[in-house]
Motif scaffolding. Structure first.
Motif, mmCIF file in Angstrom:
data_model
loop_
_atom_site.group_PDB
_atom_site.id
_atom_site.type_symbol
_atom_site.label_atom_id
_atom_site.label_comp_id
_atom_site.label_asym_id
_atom_site.label_seq_id
_atom_site.Cartn_x
_atom_site.Cartn_y
_atom_site.Cartn_z
ATOM 1 N N GLU A 30 0.847 -1.198 0.000
ATOM 2 C CA GLU A 30 0.000 0.000 0.000
ATOM 3 C C GLU A 30 0.882 1.248 0.000
ATOM 4 O O GLU A 30 1.626 1.508 0.940
ATOM 5 N N THR A 31 0.809 2.014 -1.083
ATOM 6 C CA THR A 31 1.613 3.222 -1.145
ATOM 7 C C THR A 31 0.808 4.359 -0.554
ATOM 8 O O THR A 31 -0.397 4.437 -0.749
ATOM 9 N N SER A 32 1.498 5.201 0.170
ATOM 10 C CA SER A 32 0.841 6.344 0.755
ATOM 11 C C SER A 32 1.604 7.590 0.346
ATOM 12 O O SER A 32 2.812 7.549 0.122
ATOM 13 N N ARG A 33 0.894 8.675 0.236
ATOM 14 C CA ARG A 33 1.530 9.941 -0.079
ATOM 15 C C ARG A 33 2.486 10.336 1.049
ATOM 16 O O ARG A 33 3.375 11.153 0.852
ATOM 17 N N ASP A 235 -6.433 7.790 1.489
ATOM 18 C CA ASP A 235 -5.038 7.536 1.851
ATOM 19 C C ASP A 235 -4.976 7.460 3.370
ATOM 20 O O ASP A 235 -4.715 8.450 4.043
#
Lengths: 282, 219
Positions: A30-33, A235
């Protein structure tokens, strides 16, 4: 029969297991800002440049205000350096697309929390709240809110939904003129186009300080509005990070810094959201 | 798509009100601008030297100052002189005075493109100068510049969006209002654009019909 049942059970288990594995993998990736801004080494924050005292340009041409300092405080908490922040000046209408399309990490722009808006952006808990007051010319005959409810009175509104609803609820007989900026709304009253305008308490105090020919009606419009930091929805890690930072500002380890900023712009000390930590007022 | 449908159904009444206001402002400002344009070319046609120079100066000022600034001057400036004209009146006056200047320039180009013989023919059959202007020159000039006039009128309709800055709840301000309420900026602006498109394309159609008829009658 039995065999059929068992094989069915087995396939159900296998399906469930597969689902868990896939979900786990997805979670790990899971990519997050949040990662993005940490590796970038600075925040990109959307602010207003025309809403004193929250965000405005001072005589020296610098962007200053309560929201600006709050963004700097988040930068200080994140990178240990309050200069690690880039400001994007945006109009009220630009707030939403800029948050939704990733132009900004988040916005700190005197933005009130409403359910309608929360369907489009994610809000943290409120980092400041305030009542709303009526502002009038000093020589105007108005003393209390009831005085405005007359057909020959014009109320200057901002384009925000709560102002419209409040004006209709409190002053059903009055005329309404709507403006899309606080400066125009304020000028409408100052130049006699309208007799009164609703402003957030801190904003009104600021304007009256700059314009001695204006005053604030003592009786408040009792509503409390909560002001939140907003960002692109979905997000979770970034949202949780920001929400936590806000919670620490208003009632945790960042409260001292927060108090300093609050006092600098509003002239009074804020109360800690943890009510039992506030000293009894003597 | 769903978001659009929900948005439109929810805010359609507000947009309908805004649409009517915008159409109303345009319906007031467009004829006013046309009449003003005709008034502005009279000195030139009547060969009043000083008045023509005044008109030239006025057209220069109007062409070179932004409409929004003119509206602010009227709306926020007039109260200082004790004049409280309503925001719609200020908006219509600003639009009519600026677009009147543009339209008068367009008319002037049409009149200048007419041959000198038209004037001579008019005088030859014993018409007075004003009769020649009214019956010979202006009708022909109008037909010549109809496409350019139509363009300018469509610009005028779109320029009515500036009245949103002085507190008129037109389409544009309705759009801003719904954005503030919902945070749905794309949906709101697409709705606004759609309604402007309806307005300007209707106007375009009417102008087209007038052009075709004029061509049939005088062409």
């Amino acid at each position: 029969m039995k065999n059929g049942f068992l094989s069915k059970l087995r396939s159900v288990f296998a399906g469930a297991l597969a689902t868990m594995v896939v979900a786990g993998a997805a979670h790990a990736q899971e990519t997050s800002r949040l990662d993005e801004l940490l590796s970038r080494g600075k925040l990109i924050v959307g602010v207003s440049s025309e809403s004193p005292p929250f965000g405005f340009v001072d005589e020296k041409g610098e962007l200053v205000g309560f929201d600006i300092d709050i963004a700097k405080l988040i930068a200080k908490a994140t990178f240990g350096d309050e200069t690690k922040v880039e400001f994007v000046r945006q109009s009220a209408a630009q707030r939403w697309p800029n948050a939704q399309n990733g132009t900004i990490d988040f916005g700190a722009q005197t933005t009130s929390i409403y359910a309608d808006r929360a369907q489009k952006v994610a809000f943290t808990r409120s980092y400041i709240d305030g009542g709303v007051v009526m502002i009038v010319r000093k020589d105007a005959p108005f003393q209390k809110l009831a005085d405005f409810n007359k057909s020959d009175v014009t109320i200057a509104n901002l384009t925000t939904p709560t102002q419209e609803e409040r004006a209709k609820r409190l002053f059903p007989s009055a005329q309404i003129a709507t403006f899309d900026g606080i400066a125009a709304q304020f000028n409408a009253v100052k130049l006699g186009r309208a007799q009164g305008a609703q402003l957030d308490g801190p904003v009104a105090a600021w304007y009256v300080k700059q314009n001695p020919d204006m005053r604030v009606i003592e009786e408040r419009l009792t509503d409390v509005v909560n002001t939140g930091i907003f960002m692109k929805p979905g997000d979770f890690r970034l949202w949780q990070y920001l929400d936590l930072t806000v919670s620490e500002m208003t009632g945790g380890y960042l409260f001292a810094d927060y108090s300093k900023i609050y006092e600098k712009w509003f002239g009074t000390k804020p109360l800690n959201v943890k009510w039992y930590l506030n000293q009894p007022q003597k | 798509m769903d978001a659009f449908v929900i948005f439109f159904t929810r805010y359609l009444p507000a947009f309908a009100d805004g649409f009517l206001i915008t159409a109303g402002v345009a319906a007031l400002a467009a004829p006013a601008a046309l009449i003003w344009a005709i008034v502005l070319i009279i000195p030139r046609l009547a060969q009043w030297t000083w008045a023509s120079r005044l008109v030239d100066a006025y057209v220069e000022v109007m062409r070179n100052s932004p409409l929004l600034v003119q509206m602010y001057l009227l709306y926020f400036g007039l109260p200082l002189l004790g004049l409280f004209w309503s925001s719609i009146v200020c908006g219509v006056i600003a639009i009519a005075s600026q677009h009147g200047a543009f339209l008068s320039e367009i008319l002037r180009s049409g009149i200048q493109s007419l041959s000198q013989r038209q004037w001579e023919a008019g005088s030859a059959i014993g018409m007075r100068r004003f009769a020649v202007i009214r019956l010979v020159i202006l009708p022909q000039a109008f037909i010549k510049v109809l496409p350019a006039l139509g363009n300018q009128l469509i610009v005028l309709v779109k320029d009515t969006s500036l009245v949103s800055a002085i507190g008129v709840m037109d389409l544009t301000l309705t759009g801003k209002m719904t954005i503030e309420r919902s945070g749905a900026s794309f949906e709101a602006f697409i709705a606004v654009a759609f309604f402007y498109l309806i307005l300007t394309s209707t106007l375009g159609l009417v102008l087209r019909i007038i052009e075709v008829r004029a061509a049939r009658r005088y062409g």
